[in-house]
Design a protein around this motif. Structure first.
Motif, short mmCIF file in Angstrom:
data_model
loop_
_atom_site.label_atom_id
_atom_site.label_comp_id
_atom_site.label_asym_id
_atom_site.label_seq_id
_atom_site.Cartn_x
_atom_site.Cartn_y
_atom_site.Cartn_z
N LYS A 160 0.80 -1.25 0.05
CA LYS A 160 0.07 0.05 0.19
C LYS A 160 0.69 1.35 -0.09
O LYS A 160 0.53 2.38 -0.59
CB LYS A 160 -0.94 0.19 1.22
CG LYS A 160 -2.16 -0.85 1.28
CD LYS A 160 -3.13 -0.51 2.44
CE LYS A 160 -4.16 -1.14 2.64
NZ LYS A 160 -5.01 -1.07 3.56
N TYR A 198 -16.55 -2.22 2.81
CA TYR A 198 -16.05 -3.28 1.67
C TYR A 198 -16.90 -4.12 0.75
O TYR A 198 -17.05 -4.11 -0.36
CB TYR A 198 -14.89 -4.10 2.18
CG TYR A 198 -14.07 -4.51 0.99
CD1 TYR A 198 -13.03 -4.01 0.52
CD2 TYR A 198 -14.06 -5.81 0.64
CE1 TYR A 198 -12.07 -4.00 -0.54
CE2 TYR A 198 -13.27 -6.14 -0.51
CZ TYR A 198 -12.59 -5.36 -1.06
OH TYR A 198 -11.70 -6.00 -2.09
N ASP A 234 -11.39 6.09 3.81
CA ASP A 234 -10.05 5.90 3.22
C ASP A 234 -9.53 6.65 2.07
O ASP A 234 -10.31 6.12 0.86
CB ASP A 234 -9.62 4.46 3.25
CG ASP A 234 -8.40 3.99 3.01
OD1 ASP A 234 -7.94 4.15 1.93
OD2 ASP A 234 -7.58 3.69 4.07
N ASP A 246 -8.70 4.16 -0.93
CA ASP A 246 -9.95 3.40 -1.35
C ASP A 246 -10.80 4.37 -2.44
O ASP A 246 -11.26 3.78 -3.35
CB ASP A 246 -10.86 3.01 -0.31
CG ASP A 246 -9.81 1.76 0.52
OD1 ASP A 246 -9.08 0.90 -0.08
OD2 ASP A 246 -10.17 1.47 1.61
N GLN A 274 -9.33 4.65 -5.69
CA GLN A 274 -9.49 3.25 -6.31
C GLN A 274 -10.92 3.47 -6.90
O GLN A 274 -11.03 2.86 -8.19
CB GLN A 274 -9.15 2.14 -5.45
CG GLN A 274 -9.37 0.97 -6.39
CD GLN A 274 -9.19 -0.42 -5.61
OE1 GLN A 274 -9.16 -0.26 -4.14
NE2 GLN A 274 -9.47 -1.53 -5.79
#
Length: 642
Positions: A44, A544, A575, A578, A581
């Motif tokens: 990461k 998630y 986050d 995230d 992404q």
């Protein structure tokens, strides 16, 4: 026994060489289980040669309440090997730590023998040599050493032993240089506890372990003043005790992601601790490995009956160690230290039930009574006979450990061995099924999982694995999705099942025909998991799972709905990485307006987030946000022109 005082040191040197030779084959093995989620965090943050990236990795650990930054810091120098998929350098460092612990154990045992009143240096040296050698060569210590991530279990022992050395060195100064003695003891315990705890939480037991050593000591000369013991030993020990009392919860369902409650855990741990003792005194080459999710839980004192026998046995050990403390202090030390070291991981905290590495600290004095007994025997019979017996024990332990390292040198064979010996473990049966599917034997793999589901119908992990296998085989039907939903609705979650749904969804996303035909069914499975309270309690699962649903919707060409799911997921996860992404996924799919909206949401959080909590540098985020917005706006303008 031989009279030469130097000889035990020479033999100790050769014992360390023997340990290296015994372990060498096992150093060739690969990464296992928890290595991947913990060390994978390095991916990461990028290049670990950059101190800022390394600092982020070290300071953002999630393996325990402390984050275990000391342990994580020791992995940074081997980061290149992680990215290359090479476990060898990690295992070499673990072996070096194991050897250091063994040498320190020799030193600590010598100091304890002197503190307990032994004056014969020759006797001290030989007893310490045997006790430390038995521990270093014992096969039960091997899994802690060769399992890369269990460096987190090794380091607390390393720092604890260093602290105990400092404590006893300071203790000997109390009669001549009192101020220096108390300073050394205070510094050793304070720093040692801090380093051990931030390596792994059970390092906080160090003051209690020193109290146990002193409690068993028949010699009260140079005993620190009660005021100092109260502040430096009793108060930290009481703090740990009250912390554990805080965890007591005898309700029917204190841990939604466990298949046992607290009362059942305490009863089961009685059987497990007896099993640990049995393996320590009657070693075996390899046990059930890490597939302990199939371990039989004790429901009542008589279910199974071995629960009652185990608790009676442990109670008798504890009581006898108290009663015999003055006459047989080393026996009392071995038992009470073993129990004290298990206080955090084998009692009321809702951890998994069984792990060998919990004995790495607990067992350091278990072989001390045996070493004392052998030396005492040498005073009554020919020393050569005792030397021969001692050599036999060392050779036996070395051979057992060497045979175990051979098995550990091949990770796939190791996991298959564990799986075949763990028929009640869902994880173990999935390993067998995975190997079968990799070789194209889908029918046999499905049978393995179906049979496991008959034994463990509450396992969502097995249900998800069966669905995954049928997707891989190309034989999945709508009824398979409906059946999975029904199973998921009633089962208790665990971390492995949460990982399984991620892998299942990822596999389905790589098969557009599956998403086209069964995308809604997969979304429904995720919705059912989100309705199951045991999943909601898993850290970040809710966010998630919604993100996974958004990815499915995106592939179904529903950009506005996908954006809504991504936005909801981002709020829950909070986050930035995230969020970026999600932006990239929307942009790559061609939905630039939704991607730009998502990017604005990400930038808003970035501006509010304290700089010290960012996973990467400010420059990185500034650059990627600016560049991403610029590229997407240009692409959007080009689309509008065309």
């Amino acid at each position: 026994m031989l009279n030469n005082r130097v000889l035990p040191i020479i033999i100790l040197f050769f014992i360390t060489l023997l340990v290296v030779l015994v372990y060498y084959t096992g150093l060739k093995g690969g990464f296992l289980f928890d290595d991947f989620p913990n060390l994978g965090e390095m991916s990461k943050y990028g290049d670990m040669h950059d101190w800022e990236n390394a600092y982020k990795f070290v300071s953002n650990g999630n393996a325990g309440p402390t984050g275990r930054p000391i342990s994580l810091l020791t992995f940074v120098p081997q980061a290149d090997a992680w990215f290359a998929g090479n476990a060898f350098p990690f295992k070499v460092v673990n072996l070096v730590i194991h050897l250091l612990c063994g040498l320190l154990l020799y030193w600590v045992t010598s100091l304890i023998l002197r503190a307990y009143g032994e004056v014969k240096e020759q006797k001290i040296a030989w007893i310490a040599l045997l006790s430390a050698s038995f521990w270093m060569l014992h096969p039960l210590m091997m899994s802690t050493t060769l399992y890369v991530i269990q460096r987190m279990a090794q380091l607390p022992l390393l720092f604890s032993l260093l602290a105990i050395v400092g404590y006893f060195k300071g203790r000997t100064l109390l009669s001549s240089k009192q101020y220096l003695g108390y300073t050394l003891m205070t510094f050793s315990i304070g720093l040692g506890t801090l380093l051990a705890t931030y390596s792994k939480e059970n390092g906080a037991l160090l003051p209690l372990l020193i109290l146990v050593i002193e409690f068993c000591n028949p010699n009260k000369n140079n005993l620190p003043k009660w005021q100092w013991r109260t502040v430096c030993l009793w108060l930290p020990s009481l703090a740990i005790t009250f912390m554990l009392l805080h965890y007591i919860d005898f309700s029917d369902d204190p841990w939604s992601n466990r298949n046992f409650n607290q009362k059942e855990r305490l009863l089961t741990e009685g059987r497990i601790v007896v099993d640990y003792l049995a393996q320590l005194y009657i070693p075996r080459i390899e046990g059930y490995g890490f597939f302990q999710d199939g371990f039989l839980v004790s429901k009542y004192w008589f279910s199974p009956i071995s629960t009652l026998y185990s608790i009676l046995f442990l109670s008798s050990l504890f009581i006898s160690s108290l009663l015999l403390r003055k006459k047989y202090p080393f026996f009392a030390l071995a038992i009470l230290f073993f129990f004290a070291a298990h206080l955090m991981e084998s009692t009321v905290i809702g951890l998994e039930l069984y792990f060998e590495h919990r004995n790495y600290i607990a067992a350091i004095f278990l072989f001390l009574p045996l070493a004392v007994g052998l030396y005492t025997l040498s005073e009554h019979i020919k020393p050569s006979i005792v030397i021969f017996i001692s050599l036999l024990i060392l050779i036996f332990l070395a051979t057992m450990t060497w045979q175990r390292t051979i098995l550990w040198s091949d990770s796939q064979k190791l996991m298959l061995y564990w799986a075949q010996n763990s028929p009640n473990s869902p994880r173990a049966q999935i390993v067998i099924a995975t190997v079968l599917t990799q070789n194209g034997h889908f029918k046999e793999a499905n049978q393995v999982v179906e049979q496991a589901l008959e034994k463990r119908p509450e396992s969502g992990l097995l249900a998800l694995q069966l669905l995954l296998q049928k997707i891989e085989e190309g034989a999945v039907k709508k009824q398979d999705f409906i059946r999975t939903q029904q199973l998921i609705r009633i089962h208790r979650a665990d971390i492995q099942a949460a990982i399984a749904i991620r892998d299942l969804t990822g596999h389905a996303l790589n098969k557009p025909q599956i998403i086209q035909q069964y995308g809604d069914d997969l979304i429904n499975i995720l919705s059912v998991m989100l309705e199951n309270p045991s999943y909601v309690n898993i850290k970040d699962f809710q966010g998630y799972a919604i993100f996974l649903q958004g990815q499915i919707l995106l592939q179904q060409h529903k950009p506005d709905v996908a954006y809504q799911y991504f936005s909801q997921s981002f709020v829950l996860l909070a986050d930035i990485d995230d969020g970026l992404q999600m932006v990239i996924k929307l942009g790559n799919a061609g939905y630039l307006q939704q991607a730009l909206k998502m990017l604005s949401q990400v930038e808003m959080l970035y501006r509010k987030q304290p700089k010290e909590t960012l996973k990467r540098s400010q420059q990185y985020y500034e650059k990627i946000i600016l560049q991403t917005r610029h590229d997407m706006q240009n692409d959007l303008q080009a689309e509008q022109i065309n």
